[in-house]
Design an enzyme around this catalytic site. Structure first.
Site, PDB file in Angstrom:
ATOM      1  N   GLY A 151       0.518   5.550   9.419  1.00 43.50           N
ATOM      2  CA  GLY A 151       0.915   4.230   9.904  1.00 43.50           C
ATOM      3  C   GLY A 151       0.444   4.019  11.333  1.00 43.50           C
ATOM      4  O   GLY A 151      -0.730   3.758  11.583  1.00 43.50           O
ATOM      5  N   GLY A 152       1.354   4.174  12.271  1.00 39.83           N
ATOM      6  CA  GLY A 152       1.088   3.867  13.683  1.00 39.83           C
ATOM      7  C   GLY A 152      -0.221   4.428  14.224  1.00 39.83           C
ATOM      8  O   GLY A 152      -0.992   3.712  14.880  1.00 39.83           O
ATOM      9  N   ASN A 184      -2.385   2.753   6.892  1.00 44.96           N
ATOM     10  CA  ASN A 184      -1.599   1.579   6.528  1.00 44.96           C
ATOM     11  C   ASN A 184      -1.324   0.797   7.810  1.00 44.96           C
ATOM     12  O   ASN A 184      -0.518   1.227   8.632  1.00 44.96           O
ATOM     13  CB  ASN A 184      -0.288   2.039   5.862  1.00 44.96           C
ATOM     14  CG  ASN A 184       0.642   0.873   5.571  1.00 44.96           C
ATOM     15  OD1 ASN A 184       0.265  -0.289   5.692  1.00 44.96           O
ATOM     16  ND2 ASN A 184       1.871   1.200   5.192  1.00 44.96           N
ATOM     17  N   TRP A 185      -1.983  -0.331   7.957  1.00 47.07           N
ATOM     18  CA  TRP A 185      -1.853  -1.113   9.190  1.00 47.07           C
ATOM     19  C   TRP A 185      -0.557  -1.911   9.244  1.00 47.07           C
ATOM     20  O   TRP A 185      -0.240  -2.508  10.267  1.00 47.07           O
ATOM     21  CB  TRP A 185      -3.047  -2.063   9.341  1.00 47.07           C
ATOM     22  CG  TRP A 185      -4.359  -1.373   9.547  1.00 47.07           C
ATOM     23  CD1 TRP A 185      -4.590  -0.016   9.617  1.00 47.07           C
ATOM     24  CD2 TRP A 185      -5.651  -1.999   9.717  1.00 47.07           C
ATOM     25  NE1 TRP A 185      -5.931   0.229   9.812  1.00 47.07           N
ATOM     26  CE2 TRP A 185      -6.609  -0.963   9.880  1.00 47.07           C
ATOM     27  CE3 TRP A 185      -6.092  -3.318   9.735  1.00 47.07           C
ATOM     28  CZ2 TRP A 185      -7.973  -1.225  10.058  1.00 47.07           C
ATOM     29  CZ3 TRP A 185      -7.447  -3.579   9.920  1.00 47.07           C
ATOM     30  CH2 TRP A 185      -8.367  -2.543  10.088  1.00 47.07           C
ATOM     31  N   HIS A 188       6.021   0.718  -0.910  1.00 49.11           N
ATOM     32  CA  HIS A 188       6.289   1.296   0.416  1.00 49.11           C
ATOM     33  C   HIS A 188       7.779   1.162   0.727  1.00 49.11           C
ATOM     34  O   HIS A 188       8.412   0.176   0.345  1.00 49.11           O
ATOM     35  CB  HIS A 188       5.450   0.579   1.482  1.00 49.11           C
ATOM     36  CG  HIS A 188       5.472   1.305   2.788  1.00 49.11           C
ATOM     37  ND1 HIS A 188       6.521   1.181   3.668  1.00 49.11           N
ATOM     38  CD2 HIS A 188       4.606   2.204   3.329  1.00 49.11           C
ATOM     39  CE1 HIS A 188       6.280   1.973   4.714  1.00 49.11           C
ATOM     40  NE2 HIS A 188       5.131   2.599   4.534  1.00 49.11           N
ATOM     41  N   GLU A 199       9.281   0.248   3.244  1.00 48.31           N
ATOM     42  CA  GLU A 199       9.642  -0.998   3.941  1.00 48.31           C
ATOM     43  C   GLU A 199       9.797  -2.142   2.943  1.00 48.31           C
ATOM     44  O   GLU A 199      10.600  -3.051   3.150  1.00 48.31           O
ATOM     45  CB  GLU A 199       8.587  -1.312   5.017  1.00 48.31           C
ATOM     46  CG  GLU A 199       8.740  -0.350   6.198  1.00 48.31           C
ATOM     47  CD  GLU A 199       7.450   0.003   6.908  1.00 48.31           C
ATOM     48  OE1 GLU A 199       6.448  -0.710   6.740  1.00 48.31           O
ATOM     49  OE2 GLU A 199       7.452   1.016   7.653  1.00 48.31           O
TER      50      GLU A 199
HETATM   51  P1  13P Z   1       4.046   6.106  10.668  1.00 49.27           P
HETATM   52  O1  13P Z   1       2.783   6.955  10.570  1.00 49.27           O
HETATM   53  O2  13P Z   1       3.947   5.039  11.714  1.00 49.27           O
HETATM   54  O3  13P Z   1       5.268   6.947  10.756  1.00 49.27           O
HETATM   55  O4  13P Z   1       4.145   5.295   9.282  1.00 49.27           O
HETATM   56  C1  13P Z   1       4.004   5.985   8.092  1.00 49.27           C
HETATM   57  C2  13P Z   1       3.886   5.008   6.994  1.00 49.27           C
HETATM   58  O5  13P Z   1       4.828   4.308   6.677  1.00 49.27           O
HETATM   59  C3  13P Z   1       2.597   4.881   6.310  1.00 49.27           C
HETATM   60  O6  13P Z   1       2.686   4.089   5.179  1.00 49.27           O
END
Ligand code: 13P
Length: 237
Positions: free
Chosen positions: A216-217, A6-7, A93, A95
């Site tokens: 994510g990251g 997930n970018w 998500h 967020e």
């Molecule tokens: P991180 O891997 O940066 O913790 O993010 C996880 C995420 O929200 C993937 O959707």
């Protein structure tokens, strides 16, 4: 085994095209792993171009609207994604729940419409730190999970909010416990998300009820994403 990157709000079209071109042949080395990247809307087409028509890496969106078209400023529909060659989408998500007013109800509507249109759906669930500390993890999952439609193309991502972008990964045991609980509520595959990196990926995806990862990251760096996909491939081999 599914590994999805997930970018979030990273990488425009130019960078997405170049990054995707580097990933194009990764499935040849990470056999038995379905590899997915989720660029921002404006970079979806460029990512598809960078991968080329032969690559087994798939491109998913990060969100989708429930209507096919209409007066919904800022939204994108499932047929628009399918027309580009996008095969799936994330919905719900944390967020989006936290910053954009997404609710269990709107997440379910997005998931239903996307599945009906033919997309794969990765629906995200997970508790906040305060909810975990209050012993409410199962209550939260018990609210978020059962509203999701049962469908062979639905995948759930368990992403404890306290583990996202914090470096505080859930231990493999804790992830396994939550995944087993999610699976007691819903018949779908369950990915783990939250600070997955090349060092911890293998032990997480080796858990019996962890069917892959939503990264994510670490998915923004080609070397790290490559290493995570290869680590996942080893656990299936
Ligand atoms: P991180 O891997 O940066 O913790 O993010 C996880 C995420 O929200 C993937 O959707």
């Amino acid at each position: 085994m599914l590994i999805a990157g997930n970018w979030k709000m990273h990488k425009g079209a130019h960078e997405a095209r170049a990054f995707a071109a580097r990933l194009r042949h990764l499935p040849d080395r990470a056999t038995d792993v379905d590899i997915v990247v989720c660029p921002p809307f404006v970079a979806l087409e460029a990512a598809l171009q960078g991968l080329g028509s032969e690559s087994r890496v798939q491109v998913y969106a990060q969100n989708v609207h429930w209507e096919l078209e209409g007066a919904f400023t800022g939204e994108v529909s499932a047929p628009m994604l399918l027309e580009l060659g996008v095969k799936g989408t994330i919905v719900g998500h944390s967020e989006r729940r936290q910053f954009f007013g997404e609710t269990d109800g709107s997440v379910a509507r997005r998931a239903e419409a996307a599945l009906e249109a033919g997309l794969v759906v990765i629906a995200c669930v997970g508790e906040t730190e305060a909810e975990r500390e209050a012993g409410e993890t199962e209550a939260v999952l018990g609210r978020q999970v059962p509203v999701l439609p049962e469908h062979e193309r639905l995948v759930i991502a368990y992403e404890p909010v306290w583990a996202i972008g914090t470096g505080k990964t859930a231990s493999p045991e804790l992830a396994q416990q939550a995944h087993a609980f999610v699976k007691s509520l819903h018949p779908s595959r369950v990915l783990y998300g939250g600070s997955v990196n090349p060092e911890n990926a293998a032990s997480l995806v080796a858990q019996p009820d962890v069917d892959g990862a939503l990264v994510g990251g670490a998915s923004l760096d080609p070397t790290a994403f490559d290493a995570i996909c290869l680590a996942a491939a080893k656990t299936v081999a």
